[in-house]
Design an enzyme around this catalytic site. Sequence first.
Site, mmCIF file in Angstrom:
data_model
loop_
_atom_site.group_PDB
_atom_site.id
_atom_site.type_symbol
_atom_site.label_atom_id
_atom_site.label_comp_id
_atom_site.label_asym_id
_atom_site.label_seq_id
_atom_site.Cartn_x
_atom_site.Cartn_y
_atom_site.Cartn_z
ATOM 1 N N CYS A 270 6.132 4.709 9.324
ATOM 2 C CA CYS A 270 6.893 3.618 8.300
ATOM 3 C C CYS A 270 8.281 4.169 7.633
ATOM 4 C CB CYS A 270 6.056 3.291 7.057
ATOM 5 S SG CYS A 270 4.560 2.736 7.557
ATOM 6 N N LYS B 129 8.178 -1.670 -2.419
ATOM 7 C CA LYS B 129 7.455 -0.798 -1.400
ATOM 8 C C LYS B 129 8.656 -0.187 -0.372
ATOM 9 C CE LYS B 129 4.933 0.833 1.698
ATOM 10 N NZ LYS B 129 4.255 1.936 1.430
ATOM 11 N N GLU C 155 0.867 -1.263 0.219
ATOM 12 C CA GLU C 155 0.075 -0.116 -0.029
ATOM 13 C C GLU C 155 1.011 1.405 0.202
ATOM 14 O OE1 GLU C 155 -3.322 0.412 -0.540
ATOM 15 O OE2 GLU C 155 -2.413 2.328 -0.532
HETATM 16 P P1 NAD Z 1 -1.567 -0.228 12.696
HETATM 17 O O1 NAD Z 1 -0.867 -0.557 14.033
HETATM 18 O O2 NAD Z 1 -2.485 0.930 12.760
HETATM 19 O O3 NAD Z 1 -2.789 -1.311 12.633
HETATM 20 C C1 NAD Z 1 -2.373 -2.865 12.756
HETATM 21 C C2 NAD Z 1 -3.708 -3.442 13.230
HETATM 22 O O4 NAD Z 1 -3.249 -5.011 13.284
HETATM 23 C C3 NAD Z 1 -3.664 -3.392 14.917
HETATM 24 O O5 NAD Z 1 -5.075 -2.985 15.153
HETATM 25 C C4 NAD Z 1 -3.455 -4.700 15.499
HETATM 26 O O6 NAD Z 1 -4.348 -4.880 16.675
HETATM 27 C C5 NAD Z 1 -3.862 -5.555 14.479
HETATM 28 N N1 NAD Z 1 -3.384 -7.007 14.602
HETATM 29 C C6 NAD Z 1 -2.139 -7.270 14.595
HETATM 30 N N2 NAD Z 1 -2.052 -8.705 14.714
HETATM 31 C C7 NAD Z 1 -3.240 -9.009 14.589
HETATM 32 C C8 NAD Z 1 -3.800 -10.495 14.236
HETATM 33 N N3 NAD Z 1 -3.037 -11.779 14.361
HETATM 34 N N4 NAD Z 1 -5.180 -10.618 14.181
HETATM 35 C C9 NAD Z 1 -5.652 -9.647 14.054
HETATM 36 N N5 NAD Z 1 -5.235 -8.498 14.214
HETATM 37 C C10 NAD Z 1 -4.086 -8.056 14.486
HETATM 38 O O7 NAD Z 1 -0.780 -0.412 11.370
HETATM 39 P P2 NAD Z 1 -0.972 0.264 10.040
HETATM 40 O O8 NAD Z 1 -0.388 1.792 10.196
HETATM 41 O O9 NAD Z 1 -2.392 0.240 9.589
HETATM 42 O O10 NAD Z 1 0.119 -0.367 9.199
HETATM 43 C C11 NAD Z 1 -0.102 -1.739 8.846
HETATM 44 C C12 NAD Z 1 0.916 -2.083 7.859
HETATM 45 O O11 NAD Z 1 0.897 -1.276 6.480
HETATM 46 C C13 NAD Z 1 2.405 -1.994 8.258
HETATM 47 O O12 NAD Z 1 3.327 -2.933 7.838
HETATM 48 C C14 NAD Z 1 2.991 -0.618 7.681
HETATM 49 O O13 NAD Z 1 4.172 -0.659 7.349
HETATM 50 C C15 NAD Z 1 1.886 -0.658 6.193
HETATM 51 N N6 NAD Z 1 1.761 0.760 5.999
HETATM 52 C C16 NAD Z 1 1.288 1.711 6.614
HETATM 53 C C17 NAD Z 1 0.920 2.826 6.093
HETATM 54 C C18 NAD Z 1 0.668 3.883 6.942
HETATM 55 O O14 NAD Z 1 0.491 5.138 6.357
HETATM 56 N N7 NAD Z 1 0.231 3.674 8.256
HETATM 57 C C19 NAD Z 1 1.139 3.090 4.637
HETATM 58 C C20 NAD Z 1 1.401 2.156 3.825
HETATM 59 C C21 NAD Z 1 1.822 0.782 4.616
HETATM 60 C C1 UGA Z 2 4.444 7.884 3.559
HETATM 61 C C2 UGA Z 2 4.578 7.543 2.078
HETATM 62 O O1 UGA Z 2 4.202 8.813 1.683
HETATM 63 C C3 UGA Z 2 3.477 6.631 1.581
HETATM 64 O O2 UGA Z 2 3.522 6.587 0.256
HETATM 65 C C4 UGA Z 2 3.666 5.529 2.100
HETATM 66 O O3 UGA Z 2 2.520 4.521 1.739
HETATM 67 C C5 UGA Z 2 3.400 5.236 3.812
HETATM 68 O O4 UGA Z 2 4.637 6.414 4.323
HETATM 69 C C6 UGA Z 2 3.786 4.084 4.484
HETATM 70 O O5 UGA Z 2 4.550 3.141 3.892
HETATM 71 O O6 UGA Z 2 3.566 4.386 5.837
HETATM 72 P P1 UGA Z 2 2.904 8.958 5.438
HETATM 73 O O7 UGA Z 2 4.083 8.549 6.416
HETATM 74 O O8 UGA Z 2 1.811 8.621 6.080
HETATM 75 O O9 UGA Z 2 3.406 8.274 4.131
HETATM 76 O O10 UGA Z 2 3.185 10.446 5.122
HETATM 77 P P2 UGA Z 2 4.111 11.707 4.550
HETATM 78 O O11 UGA Z 2 3.215 12.378 3.652
HETATM 79 O O12 UGA Z 2 4.880 10.835 3.433
HETATM 80 O O13 UGA Z 2 4.848 12.035 5.350
HETATM 81 C C7 UGA Z 2 5.920 11.593 6.316
HETATM 82 C C8 UGA Z 2 6.617 12.522 6.943
HETATM 83 O O14 UGA Z 2 7.499 13.315 6.043
HETATM 84 C C9 UGA Z 2 5.673 13.632 7.605
HETATM 85 O O15 UGA Z 2 6.579 13.766 9.043
HETATM 86 C C10 UGA Z 2 5.851 14.658 6.860
HETATM 87 O O16 UGA Z 2 5.611 15.933 7.611
HETATM 88 C C11 UGA Z 2 7.263 14.768 6.261
HETATM 89 N N1 UGA Z 2 7.603 15.384 4.984
HETATM 90 C C12 UGA Z 2 6.822 15.080 3.820
HETATM 91 C C13 UGA Z 2 8.491 16.277 5.102
HETATM 92 O O17 UGA Z 2 9.091 16.816 6.248
HETATM 93 N N2 UGA Z 2 8.673 17.191 3.788
HETATM 94 C C14 UGA Z 2 7.864 16.889 2.729
HETATM 95 O O18 UGA Z 2 8.189 17.392 1.687
HETATM 96 C C15 UGA Z 2 6.985 15.944 2.916
#
Ligand code: NAD
Ligand code: UGA
Length: 467
Positions: free
Chosen positions: A277, A221, A166
Site C-alpha cells: 500500500c 486514508k 481500514e
Molecule cells: P488482496 O489482493 O489481498 O485481496 C483482494 C481480493 O479481492 C483478492 O482475493 C481478489 O481475488 C478479490 N477480488 C477482486 N475483485 C473481485 C470481485 N469482483 N469479486 C470478488 N472478489 C474479488 O488485497 P488486500 O491486501 O486485502 O487489499 C484490499 C484493499 O484494502 C486495497 O484497496 C488495499 O489498498 C486496502 N488495504 C490493505 C491493507 C493491507 O494491509 N493489505 C490495509 C489497509 C487497506
Molecule cells: C501500512 C500502515 O501501517 C497501515 O496503517 C495501513 O492500513 C496499511 O499500510 C495499508 O493501507 O495497507 P503495512 O504496510 O501492513 O501497514 O505495515 P507497516 O507496519 O506500516 O510497514 C510497512 C513497511 O514499512 C514495512 O516494510 C516495514 O518494515 C517498514 N517500516 C515500518 C520501517 O521500515 N520502519 C518503521 O519504523 C516502520
Amino acid sequence: MLIKKICCIGAGYVGGPTMAVFAHNCPDIKITVLDLNKEKIAQWNDNDLRKLPVFEPGLEEIIRNRRGVNLFFSTELEKEIAVADMIFISVNTPTKTKGIGAGKASNLKWIEASARQIAKYSRGETIVIEKSTLPVKTAETIKKILNAANLGNKNCKKFSVISNPEFLSEGTAINDLQSPDRVLIGGDNDEAIDALSKIYARWINPEKILKTNLWSAELSKLTANAFLAQRISSINSISALCEVTGANVKEVAKAIGMDNRIGSKFINAGPGFGGSCFKKDILNLVYLCNFYNLHQVAEYWEKVIDINYWQQTRISNLVVKNLFGTIDSKKIGILGFSFKADTNDTRESPAIQICKDLMNEGAHLSIYDPKVNKEQVILDLKGYTNSSLNCELEKGTFEICSSVEMASISSDALIILTEWQEFKKINWINISSIMRKPSWVFDTRNILEVDETKNLDINFWSLGNNN
Ligand code: NAD
Ligand code: UGA
C-alpha cells in the site's frame, strides 16, 4: 436498520482478517466473505488451518472458533449479495500498469466490477461500504453504477454508500482490528453510518468512532499512509548521514522520538518500506495532486518514494563494495523475504529489488524466510534462475533454503532483510563456523545487539552506524 447478514467482496489480507474479527465480536450476525478466486476460498475453508491464505498472529484461532458458525467463505457471490443487508467492498486497488495515469493512478476495475455485481444481485435496501483504499471521489462512481440498477426497475433497490477505510497493519492485523486507534466512517446517510457505527461499538469505545464526510474519509486514508511512509523515508535518509558522520541512527531515532511532538513510532531505519500500500497510495496521491494542478505538492510526495528506492539500491551497492567490489559467483544468504516480520506477504518487499540487484551482479543467493513459501519467491524473482551455483551464467541464481544454517553454509555474506524474531536469536558462533572467510553480516534492520557480535570471526555491518 437491523443488520443480520453481512458480506464482504474480497477475501484477501484485509477482507479475511477484518471479517474474522467482525464475526468474533458479532456472533448473532452471519458474515460471508466472498471471492472470485476459488483456490483462495478453498484455502480459507481448509481443515488444516496452516493452509489459510493469510498468515496473521491470532487469526487461526478466530477462524477455528467462528468458521461454519457465523463466518463463511464462499464463491457464491450472487446468492450472498442478494441476502446481505450490508456489503463491504475489500478488493484490490493496485496501481494502473497501462493507459491514462499508468504507473500512478489506481486501477479501479475490481471496484467497478464489485459495484456492478452488487447492482445486479442485491435485493431491497443495502448499505455498501468502501473498505478498499480509494482515490477521493470514487464513491461517486460507485453510486452511479448502483443507481443505474434501478433504471427501468421501478426503484425497488435502495443503496447507501459510505466509506470506512481500514488502517490495520499486516502482522498485527488482529490486534489492530480488535483495538484500533480509531474507526473512520464517512458519508452523508445518517442511518447507514449509524448502522455501521453500532456494529463497531460492540467492541470499540464509541469515542474512537470518527464520522466525517465521504471525501474526508477517502482522503484521510491516503494521507495517513503518506505520512507514515514519509517518516520512514525521513529516518532512512538520516541513516545514510549517520553512516558517514559517526552518528548512530538508533540513538538519533530515540532522541528525536522522545519529543512528544515527533513520537517514537515509525522511525526505525531499514531497507525501505515495502507492502502493498505505501507506494501505491502515495503514487495515487501524486496522481490526484497533478490532476488538480497541484504539481509542487505532487513533487513533494514523490520524493518519499524516490528516497525509498534509493535506500534499497544503496544497500545492494554497499554489499558489493564491502565484498571487495565484486560478488560475481559468491554465495550470499538472504535472511527474510517478507516485507516485514509476522506476515507471509511479499508485495513490494525491499528483498525483491535487493535480490535482483545482487543477482544482476552475478551473486548466487540462498534465501530463507520462515513464512514465505517457495512458489511465492520464485514468482517474485521471475526472470532469474532458480538453480544450484552455476558460474557460467551471466546473471546470478537463487535457491530457497529451509533454515538459517542452510542459507549460511559456505556463504560469503548474510543479509538480514526482515526483522523476524528468529533472526534475533541466531547463534553467531555456529554460523561463523560454517561461512566462508572473510565473512560478512549486513543487518539492514538493526536487530543485532552490538555485544553479541563483538569478538566474533565475522564482519558485522548495521544500517545507520559508523561501521
Ligand atoms: P488482496 O489482493 O489481498 O485481496 C483482494 C481480493 O479481492 C483478492 O482475493 C481478489 O481475488 C478479490 N477480488 C477482486 N475483485 C473481485 C470481485 N469482483 N469479486 C470478488 N472478489 C474479488 O488485497 P488486500 O491486501 O486485502 O487489499 C484490499 C484493499 O484494502 C486495497 O484497496 C488495499 O489498498 C486496502 N488495504 C490493505 C491493507 C493491507 O494491509 N493489505 C490495509 C489497509 C487497506
Ligand atoms: C501500512 C500502515 O501501517 C497501515 O496503517 C495501513 O492500513 C496499511 O499500510 C495499508 O493501507 O495497507 P503495512 O504496510 O501492513 O501497514 O505495515 P507497516 O507496519 O506500516 O510497514 C510497512 C513497511 O514499512 C514495512 O516494510 C516495514 O518494515 C517498514 N517500516 C515500518 C520501517 O521500515 N520502519 C518503521 O519504523 C516502520
